[in-house]
Design a protein around this motif. Sequence first.
Motif, PDB file in Angstrom:
ATOM      1  N   PRO A 151       0.812  -1.234   0.000  1.00 32.14           N
ATOM      2  CA  PRO A 151       0.000   0.000   0.000  1.00 32.14           C
ATOM      3  C   PRO A 151       0.836   1.270   0.000  1.00 32.14           C
ATOM      4  O   PRO A 151       0.522   2.210  -0.717  1.00 32.14           O
ATOM      5  N   GLU A 152       1.916   1.286   0.775  1.00 34.33           N
ATOM      6  CA  GLU A 152       2.662   2.543   0.892  1.00 34.33           C
ATOM      7  C   GLU A 152       3.386   2.902  -0.403  1.00 34.33           C
ATOM      8  O   GLU A 152       3.785   4.040  -0.610  1.00 34.33           O
ATOM      9  N   CYS A 207       5.745   7.836   8.046  1.00 36.20           N
ATOM     10  CA  CYS A 207       4.479   7.207   7.637  1.00 36.20           C
ATOM     11  C   CYS A 207       3.659   8.154   6.761  1.00 36.20           C
ATOM     12  O   CYS A 207       2.444   8.006   6.628  1.00 36.20           O
ATOM     13  N   GLY A 210      -7.314   5.914   3.268  1.00 36.94           N
ATOM     14  CA  GLY A 210      -6.527   5.310   4.351  1.00 36.94           C
ATOM     15  C   GLY A 210      -5.587   6.280   5.042  1.00 36.94           C
ATOM     16  O   GLY A 210      -4.955   5.927   6.040  1.00 36.94           O
ATOM     17  N   THR A 239      -9.752   8.670   9.099  1.00 34.32           N
ATOM     18  CA  THR A 239      -9.002   8.406   7.864  1.00 34.32           C
ATOM     19  C   THR A 239      -9.869   8.780   6.662  1.00 34.32           C
ATOM     20  O   THR A 239     -11.098   8.803   6.758  1.00 34.32           O
ATOM     21  N   LYS A 267      -9.057   1.495   6.845  1.00 32.94           N
ATOM     22  CA  LYS A 267      -8.022   1.223   7.846  1.00 32.94           C
ATOM     23  C   LYS A 267      -6.847   2.170   7.585  1.00 32.94           C
ATOM     24  O   LYS A 267      -6.505   2.455   6.438  1.00 32.94           O
ATOM     25  N   ARG A 302      -3.484   3.788   6.754  1.00 29.33           N
ATOM     26  CA  ARG A 302      -2.310   3.346   5.983  1.00 29.33           C
ATOM     27  C   ARG A 302      -1.123   4.266   6.246  1.00 29.33           C
ATOM     28  O   ARG A 302       0.015   3.888   5.995  1.00 29.33           O
ATOM     29  N   THR A 329      -4.184  -0.953  11.640  1.00 27.51           N
ATOM     30  CA  THR A 329      -3.748  -0.453  10.333  1.00 27.51           C
ATOM     31  C   THR A 329      -3.845  -1.525   9.239  1.00 27.51           C
ATOM     32  O   THR A 329      -3.972  -2.717   9.546  1.00 27.51           O
ATOM     33  N   GLU A 330      -3.779  -1.059   7.999  1.00 19.85           N
ATOM     34  CA  GLU A 330      -3.887  -1.973   6.858  1.00 19.85           C
ATOM     35  C   GLU A 330      -2.639  -2.846   6.719  1.00 19.85           C
ATOM     36  O   GLU A 330      -2.726  -4.017   6.364  1.00 19.85           O
ATOM     37  N   THR A 331      -1.493  -2.247   7.037  1.00 15.07           N
ATOM     38  CA  THR A 331      -0.250  -2.993   6.834  1.00 15.07           C
ATOM     39  C   THR A 331       0.140  -3.831   8.049  1.00 15.07           C
ATOM     40  O   THR A 331       1.048  -4.652   7.948  1.00 15.07           O
TER      41      THR A 331
END
Lengths: 642, 642
Positions: free
Chosen positions: A93-94, A419, A426, A442, A447, A449, A501-503
Amino acid sequence: MSKHKVVFQPVGSKIQVDKEASILEAAAEAGIYINSLCGGEGVCGKCRVQITAGVAKPNTHSIRFLSREEINSGFVLACQTEIKDDLEIWVPPEARLEEEQILTTESMVCYEPPQDLQVSETFDIPSLLYLPVTKKMYLSLPEPSLADNISDLDRVYREIRKKIEAPYLEISLSSLRELAQLLRESKWQVTATLHPYDEHCIEILSLEPGDTCAENYGIACDIGTTTIAAQLVDLRSGATLGVEASHNQQAKYGEDVISRMIFACGRGGISPIHQAVIDSVNKLIDILLEKHSVDPNNVTALTAAGNTTMTHLFLGLEPCTIRLEPYIPTANFLPAASGGELNLHLHSKAVINCLPGVSSYVGGDITAGVLASGMSNSAQISALIDIGTNGEIVIGNNEWLVCCSASAGPAFEGSGTKCGMRATRGAIQKVHIHSDEVQYETIGEAKARGICGSGLIDTIAELFRNRIIDPNGKFPQDSSHPRVRQNEDDMEFVLAPGEETETGKSVVITESDISNLIKSKGAILAAIRVLMNSVGMSFEDLERIFVAGGFGNYLDVERAIFIGLLPDVPPERVKFIGNSSLTGARMGLLSRHALDRADTLARQMTYFELSVDPKFYDEFVAALFLPHTDLDLYPSVKRVME
Amino acid sequence: MSKHKVVFQPVGSKIQVDKEASILEAAAEAGIYINSLCGGEGVCGKCRVQITAGVAKPNTHSIRFLSREEINSGFVLACQTEIKDDLEIWVPPEARLEEEQILTTESMVCYEPPQDLQVSETFDIPSLLYLPVTKKMYLSLPEPSLADNISDLDRVYREIRKKIEAPYLEISLSSLRELAQLLRESKWQVTATLHPYDEHCIEILSLEPGDTCAENYGIACDIGTTTIAAQLVDLRSGATLGVEASHNQQAKYGEDVISRMIFACGRGGISPIHQAVIDSVNKLIDILLEKHSVDPNNVTALTAAGNTTMTHLFLGLEPCTIRLEPYIPTANFLPAASGGELNLHLHSKAVINCLPGVSSYVGGDITAGVLASGMSNSAQISALIDIGTNGEIVIGNNEWLVCCSASAGPAFEGSGTKCGMRATRGAIQKVHIHSDEVQYETIGEAKARGICGSGLIDTIAELFRNRIIDPNGKFPQDSSHPRVRQNEDDMEFVLAPGEETETGKSVVITESDISNLIKSKGAILAAIRVLMNSVGMSFEDLERIFVAGGFGNYLDVERAIFIGLLPDVPPERVKFIGNSSLTGARMGLLSRHALDRADTLARQMTYFELSVDPKFYDEFVAALFLPHTDLDLYPSVKRVME
């Protein structure tokens, strides 16, 4: 030459790679945009992707950006890895630049100047009368006879002059070559598209059979470094029919203007990066025209606004001397081009205007902003602040305007922080801290990100207000806040723990992130101070502050003042004007007078080159404090914090 | 596909014919120009050639133009005969268009307006000040610095404005794209080519490194239907460096404007015939530039004058509506084109201007003539008479101008008469008859090949003066003159018996030749009469008569008056101004004011359409007499003949 199949996950895009290409290049070709701040130079480490099938090894150069654990799980830098096998690649995602997600409603909000330009308080009367760049005129010509045997062209001119005053009329040789046949095939009923480029001289851009006056459209375009936005405008009514935005496809050559200039003036040359912005604009035009069933031949004008580098790249002008001292653009005032000259998906003779800029770092987007804000029509002292990687500031009124640009760094756009991310799905955009309790929102209620610019400002304001950090932006060594922890090199504050979080990794803000953001806000505040001092004024003299740019829409004014990003003025004096670059471009499309006004404004603005101003450095150092070293400049903060 | 070798004699040019082609087409490709008045339609019979080896038969269509004897000796019509065998072809003198021979000194004589345009009695002061279409300016620019960091373009503009007043300056996007690199590579020493297209707005056509001001050239061009003439002009000094002329290569598509229009608007299309005139002009440019060692990039302007059809074909405009009632040109006032747009061998941004015309049959060549004659600068009543296939007449002074065009037919150009030919080598151009004795002069003192326009006029005047023909142009049935004889259908006068001629055939003038010439002179005289009557004037009011055109140089004024081609005025009032079309074009090249004046003149001239004027028919019938039905109009002739 080997051929390899590559699949990009989670999207599932497949591509056949025919030649030696890096993963980054293959991704761009597959329509997958991967973060590459440095433009593929291997120096930012943002383009980490994971190989999930097939063999690809990171080169020694990449290793410093990857942890041992990441290397073991197949992570590589996309820009540094050549494809030599069939691969399945997971883009985390990032690293994703998710195109569809930047099209949030908010990012498209445009400051709408009053519908009727003629009776607007914002604009002078009658100088901004409605006068679109192009106008169609139906001509029903009498057939020639022996008694009336003037030339075809004179016949057309005569009919036009029956309807409007036009001391000089002009036509191109190419249009003239088609004239005789056109007039006869259309039985002397034609529509002329006129380009009134000044009061005296009118050019016939094109002639077409029948009466097509009902269909005359224009495109207003904001060419941003990151995002390009375009509006389809009905030039008859002035109505905006639709708006679209998308990533500037130049991103594959670098995230910011500097890396793109390095690309264009070095290995890449200007051609691919010029083509990328043209492709981006064409894509938006295609979508707009399809949605509204408009024939490209009926789009006869486009007016664009962008920063100086973007304007240069859009027109195919070399931006190479913009980057280096003494920072010289090829031109601030740009000649009109034609649709065909730029290969735009419009009428080949469509008139393409770019709003003029003031200098290498105060471009047409800022001129557009001044135009759209109306700040130059009032005696009130106003500031226009456009916050981005560069912060551009204009201060003045109807009598004078001063401007400058300060390099704020990428912090506000979510980069340069651990971050940080763009304001897409996100991203944490709002934060509330009540002693130990942390609440956040968000974008898209997804969630978490990462954290975007407005979230960062919120966080720092809240940390400062709750005295979790001191005015230097430091966590006290003895901090007992449960969210404050020590990482490898640094102290950090946990905004969202890994389980939220998503990650699966925590979203944090580190001391060095805070320090970066303080530098960014310090640069902007210092720029405002230098300009105000140059005209012998102080913050309280600012009667209005216009905040421009997509970023502005999310900004919490009180918190922006609280950390010392904006001057300490009553919050109601601050007005968000959204994408004023797009608004100004549309004004230039709808009113030739607005275009002339933009020229006058660009000439009128006095530019201060901060990079060589010693006062700027002093002001900058003084602003590296929350909200400022001199707390008397921030009475509203002083009241709360003392 | 069969391939055949063809040799053209007496030149000896060989050509390999790869596809089905007529002899006429093959000859054109081999660079041999064969007379084809009708443009290869098989209707004029002028392209007779003799097959001396190989087999080629005349088709049934051709037979009517060939005698039995000719058919037996292998004569065919070149345009009607397809090459189906290896051939040797003899092109007889009368069918040759000998290119080198038209370049006689006389045909190149141009009316030279006084060298210093500023102090000319011909031109108004100061409206025709020396102001060439383009001007080079050397710019030594200060290098940019932080203290002087305006854009590259503004730097160029600023330097130009130090030297001249220029409220508006313009540059094209394509020039702008090269600017940044050019300025730096040339170390800020550049030369700008400026196009001052009006007093307020100046366009930078191009920029080049270093100081090239010493080299700035222009081309003045007369685009005649038959001959194209071009001058190389130094735009710094105004000096004419050289002149060249050659056949208009369009001749292969027809001799006169009508057959070329038929070609362009029918089977051929405009492209080949447009290309032919461009090729012709390019050939002259190539020769001029090579002779004078001039780089094409230093030729920055071309000004052309031609009749309306030629101007249309030169610019690639369809001439189709010119030919048919109501005779409409696409345009009389033509937009400027660029060298690149017309594929001319000049700087690609060279400014191409065409002098404006008045109507379909009074073109830019006549406007040029009025300009060059200076007739519009004086209160004296003048006539400008341009005698060719069309006779164009302008009458007026500094307050008014009227004009018209009369179809004179090809007699003056040596066509339409049995032994007629152009004024080239071997043409009889002067004739003296003293009762039975006949003396003649030929061009180049060669053996007689035929008789050209001036020779025809001389002959008829002499026949009439010696009363060998009557005022109707007829030989008395009982003529006892030894040179008068009866041919198959007609009476004829032998100018040069067979033993004196190149072909071995007698050069004669027939009764029907005389009748044709009387019709031609009648048309011109009638046109003059209609114009004079339209302004309530008669011949004696004409204070000056300017005779223009290559034909004019050979004309014997007293004889032209004697047969009633020119009005009966004292001969000293008649002035030959040679190729005034070329002179006017050069004036337009050297003075922007002259170009503006040409525009004003073209707008000012009142055009009379004779083809629909019943008075013209009456005048024409009255003029079908030597010198005129009303002998009181010709007192000088009356005195001699009564």
